[in-house]
Scaffold this motif. Structure first.
Motif, PDB file in Angstrom:
ATOM      1  N   ARG A 207      11.998  -0.911   1.618  1.00  0.00           N
ATOM      2  CA  ARG A 207      11.694  -1.204   3.026  1.00  0.00           C
ATOM      3  C   ARG A 207      10.596  -0.286   3.561  1.00  0.00           C
ATOM      4  NH1 ARG A 207      16.581  -0.041   6.733  1.00  0.00           N
ATOM      5  NH2 ARG A 207      17.475  -1.655   5.381  1.00  0.00           N
ATOM      6  N   TYR A 208      10.738   1.012   3.361  1.00  0.00           N
ATOM      7  CA  TYR A 208       9.754   1.948   3.894  1.00  0.00           C
ATOM      8  C   TYR A 208       8.423   1.861   3.156  1.00  0.00           C
ATOM      9  CZ  TYR A 208      13.237   4.196   6.878  1.00  0.00           C
ATOM     10  OH  TYR A 208      14.164   4.447   7.856  1.00  0.00           O
ATOM     11  N   ALA A 209       8.470   1.655   1.846  1.00  0.00           N
ATOM     12  CA  ALA A 209       7.219   1.536   1.094  1.00  0.00           C
ATOM     13  C   ALA A 209       6.440   0.299   1.526  1.00  0.00           C
ATOM     14  CB  ALA A 209       7.513   1.488  -0.402  1.00  0.00           C
ATOM     15  N   ARG A 210       7.141  -0.780   1.841  1.00  0.00           N
ATOM     16  CA  ARG A 210       6.459  -1.999   2.292  1.00  0.00           C
ATOM     17  C   ARG A 210       5.817  -1.834   3.661  1.00  0.00           C
ATOM     18  NH1 ARG A 210      10.639  -6.653  -0.017  1.00  0.00           N
ATOM     19  NH2 ARG A 210       9.565  -6.914  -2.029  1.00  0.00           N
ATOM     20  N   ARG A 211       6.200  -0.791   4.380  1.00  0.00           N
ATOM     21  CA  ARG A 211       5.547  -0.470   5.651  1.00  0.00           C
ATOM     22  C   ARG A 211       4.302   0.384   5.437  1.00  0.00           C
ATOM     23  NH1 ARG A 211      10.831   1.353   9.286  1.00  0.00           N
ATOM     24  NH2 ARG A 211      11.958  -0.640   9.154  1.00  0.00           N
ATOM     25  N   GLY A 212       3.971   0.627   4.163  1.00  0.00           N
ATOM     26  CA  GLY A 212       2.794   1.416   3.844  1.00  0.00           C
ATOM     27  C   GLY A 212       3.039   2.908   3.808  1.00  0.00           C
ATOM     28  N   LEU A 213       4.316   3.324   3.741  1.00  0.00           N
ATOM     29  CA  LEU A 213       4.660   4.740   3.787  1.00  0.00           C
ATOM     30  C   LEU A 213       4.844   5.319   2.387  1.00  0.00           C
ATOM     31  CD1 LEU A 213       7.252   4.591   6.703  1.00  0.00           C
ATOM     32  CD2 LEU A 213       4.809   5.139   6.840  1.00  0.00           C
ATOM     33  N   HIS A 214       4.678   6.634   2.305  1.00  0.00           N
ATOM     34  CA  HIS A 214       4.961   7.348   1.052  1.00  0.00           C
ATOM     35  C   HIS A 214       6.400   7.848   1.114  1.00  0.00           C
ATOM     36  CE1 HIS A 214       4.044  10.942  -1.833  1.00  0.00           C
ATOM     37  NE2 HIS A 214       4.820  10.022  -2.387  1.00  0.00           N
ATOM     38  N   VAL A 215       7.249   7.258   0.294  1.00  0.00           N
ATOM     39  CA  VAL A 215       8.665   7.603   0.252  1.00  0.00           C
ATOM     40  C   VAL A 215       8.897   8.554  -0.912  1.00  0.00           C
ATOM     41  CG1 VAL A 215      11.024   6.719   0.065  1.00  0.00           C
ATOM     42  CG2 VAL A 215       9.249   5.328   1.164  1.00  0.00           C
TER      43      VAL A 215
ATOM     44  N   ALA B 102      10.046  -5.189  -6.986  1.00  0.00           N
ATOM     45  CA  ALA B 102       9.561  -5.405  -5.620  1.00  0.00           C
ATOM     46  C   ALA B 102       8.052  -5.192  -5.496  1.00  0.00           C
ATOM     47  CB  ALA B 102      10.290  -4.455  -4.662  1.00  0.00           C
ATOM     48  N   GLY B 103       7.398  -4.825  -6.593  1.00  0.00           N
ATOM     49  CA  GLY B 103       5.959  -4.614  -6.563  1.00  0.00           C
ATOM     50  C   GLY B 103       5.531  -3.334  -5.883  1.00  0.00           C
ATOM     51  N   ILE B 104       6.386  -2.316  -5.920  1.00  0.00           N
ATOM     52  CA  ILE B 104       6.100  -1.035  -5.268  1.00  0.00           C
ATOM     53  C   ILE B 104       5.521  -0.056  -6.285  1.00  0.00           C
ATOM     54  CG2 ILE B 104       7.055   0.892  -3.961  1.00  0.00           C
ATOM     55  CD1 ILE B 104       7.187  -1.790  -2.495  1.00  0.00           C
ATOM     56  N   ALA B 105       4.444   0.604  -5.920  1.00  0.00           N
ATOM     57  CA  ALA B 105       3.870   1.639  -6.788  1.00  0.00           C
ATOM     58  C   ALA B 105       4.824   2.825  -6.884  1.00  0.00           C
ATOM     59  CB  ALA B 105       2.524   2.096  -6.232  1.00  0.00           C
ATOM     60  N   THR B 106       4.952   3.386  -8.069  1.00  0.00           N
ATOM     61  CA  THR B 106       5.888   4.484  -8.284  1.00  0.00           C
ATOM     62  C   THR B 106       5.219   5.646  -9.005  1.00  0.00           C
ATOM     63  OG1 THR B 106       6.651   3.591 -10.408  1.00  0.00           O
ATOM     64  CG2 THR B 106       7.851   2.905  -8.445  1.00  0.00           C
ATOM     65  N   ALA B 107       5.777   6.825  -8.783  1.00  0.00           N
ATOM     66  CA  ALA B 107       5.359   8.028  -9.498  1.00  0.00           C
ATOM     67  C   ALA B 107       6.597   8.874  -9.743  1.00  0.00           C
ATOM     68  CB  ALA B 107       4.326   8.805  -8.697  1.00  0.00           C
ATOM     69  N   ILE B 108       6.507   9.762 -10.715  1.00  0.00           N
ATOM     70  CA  ILE B 108       7.637  10.626 -11.070  1.00  0.00           C
ATOM     71  C   ILE B 108       7.151  12.063 -11.159  1.00  0.00           C
ATOM     72  CG2 ILE B 108       9.378  11.175 -12.814  1.00  0.00           C
ATOM     73  CD1 ILE B 108       9.220   8.209 -13.677  1.00  0.00           C
TER      74      ILE B 108
ATOM     75  N   SER C  21       0.817  -1.212   0.000  1.00  0.00           N
ATOM     76  CA  SER C  21       0.000   0.000   0.000  1.00  0.00           C
ATOM     77  C   SER C  21       0.849   1.258   0.000  1.00  0.00           C
ATOM     78  CB  SER C  21      -0.924   0.011   1.226  1.00  0.00           C
ATOM     79  OG  SER C  21      -0.152  -0.056   2.419  1.00  0.00           O
ATOM     80  N   GLY C  22       2.160   1.102   0.261  1.00  0.00           N
ATOM     81  CA  GLY C  22       3.052   2.241   0.202  1.00  0.00           C
ATOM     82  C   GLY C  22       3.436   2.559  -1.224  1.00  0.00           C
ATOM     83  N   LYS C  23       4.139   3.675  -1.398  1.00  0.00           N
ATOM     84  CA  LYS C  23       4.575   4.047  -2.742  1.00  0.00           C
ATOM     85  C   LYS C  23       5.836   4.887  -2.660  1.00  0.00           C
ATOM     86  CE  LYS C  23       1.776   8.265  -3.152  1.00  0.00           C
ATOM     87  NZ  LYS C  23       0.766   8.983  -3.983  1.00  0.00           N
ATOM     88  N   VAL C  24       6.502   5.023  -3.799  1.00  0.00           N
ATOM     89  CA  VAL C  24       7.715   5.827  -3.902  1.00  0.00           C
ATOM     90  C   VAL C  24       7.539   6.830  -5.032  1.00  0.00           C
ATOM     91  CG1 VAL C  24      10.189   5.844  -4.415  1.00  0.00           C
ATOM     92  CG2 VAL C  24       9.215   4.005  -3.023  1.00  0.00           C
ATOM     93  N   THR C  25       7.839   8.069  -4.741  1.00  0.00           N
ATOM     94  CA  THR C  25       7.842   9.115  -5.765  1.00  0.00           C
ATOM     95  C   THR C  25       9.270   9.572  -6.007  1.00  0.00           C
ATOM     96  OG1 THR C  25       5.644   9.922  -5.123  1.00  0.00           O
ATOM     97  CG2 THR C  25       7.031  11.418  -6.392  1.00  0.00           C
TER      98      THR C  25
END
Length: 251
Positions: free
Chosen positions: A75-83, A107-113, A3-7
């Motif tokens: 690691r942080y995104a898997r904790r449900g955080l917005h990185v 890793a199956g992490i949602a991403t945005a740019i 549920s976390g994501k990385v921008t």
């Protein structure tokens, strides 16, 4: 998928006011900020609720390993955080975004740019020129002076493109770079070095290729800097006044 994501967020070339409005909105809701060494540290003030981690990467300096940065994001995104991974300039320009996007997708992490202003454009602004002045060239080529296998780029092939060359990460090879391009383009071809393009400490020199390295060294310029080469650089402020011109940022 977590549920976390990385921008991947573009910090622009220096001043905080060169961030986009979208970047400011994203920072305001960040849980974790991974701040690049080339990004203005004042950016952290736009993320008041975030944990801020410095993950600097600078050539010739002690740097945070790329693999470690990627593990932190996952690691942080898997904790449900917005990185929010803050990168200097534009995130997609020589910032290892390709490697990071691949790691996050694996890793199956949602991403945005969030796109931004690249340092080459800030350097052009510092000189008051167009990188694609139609009287001088047919385009612009963005190139890094450091290939992954540590070989030199094919400067002759790049010179043959008849474009303005915007060279990143080239200061440690400036002498050899100017010599190679001088052989291909001619020693009188204009060039410029712009240090801290777009930042408060912005400085630059403009000179022909056979004098550019000496002029940059004499002015004490170093990394981070953008090197611009090509006939369009002749349009730079004061460039025609004397063989070498040193320009400071206007207030």
């Amino acid at each position: 998928m977590s549920s976390g994501k990385v921008t991947l967020l573009s910090a622009g070339p220096g001043d905080v006011d060169l961030l986009t409005l979208r970047a400011a909105r994203v920072l305001a809701c960040a849980d974790v900020v991974l701040l690049d060494d080339l990004a203005n540290p004042e950016i952290a003030t736009l993320a008041p609720s975030a944990r801020v981690l410095r993950v600097g990467k600078r050539g010739g300096c002690r740097s945070t390993p790329q693999a470690f940065i990627e593990r932190l994001m996952v690691r942080y995104a898997r904790r449900g955080l917005h990185v929010v991974r803050v990168k200097g300039g534009d995130a997609l320009m020589f910032g290892r975004a390709g490697e990071e996007l691949a790691a996050l997708r694996d890793a199956g992490i949602a991403t945005a740019i969030v796109n931004g202003v690249s340092s080459a454009f800030a350097a052009a602004n510092a000189l008051g020129i167009s990188l694609t002045h139609r009287a001088h060239c047919q385009g612009v080529t963005f190139v890094t002076a450091h290939l992954q296998d540590h070989r030199e780029p094919d400067w002759s092939a790049l010179a043959a493109t008849r474009t303005t060359l915007a060279i990143y990460m080239g200061m440690s090879r400036l002498d050899a770079l100017c010599a190679a391009l001088g052989d291909a383009l001619g020693p009188h071809t204009p060039g410029a070095v712009v240090q801290h393009a777009g930042g408060a400490n912005e400085r630059s020199v403009v000179a022909r290729l056979d004098r550019l390295a000496d002029a940059a060294h004499a002015a004490g310029l170093g990394s981070p800097a953008i090197i611009l080469v090509g006939p369009a650089i002749a349009e730079a402020r004061n460039a025609s006044a004397r063989p070498e011109a040193t320009l400071a940022r206007a207030a």
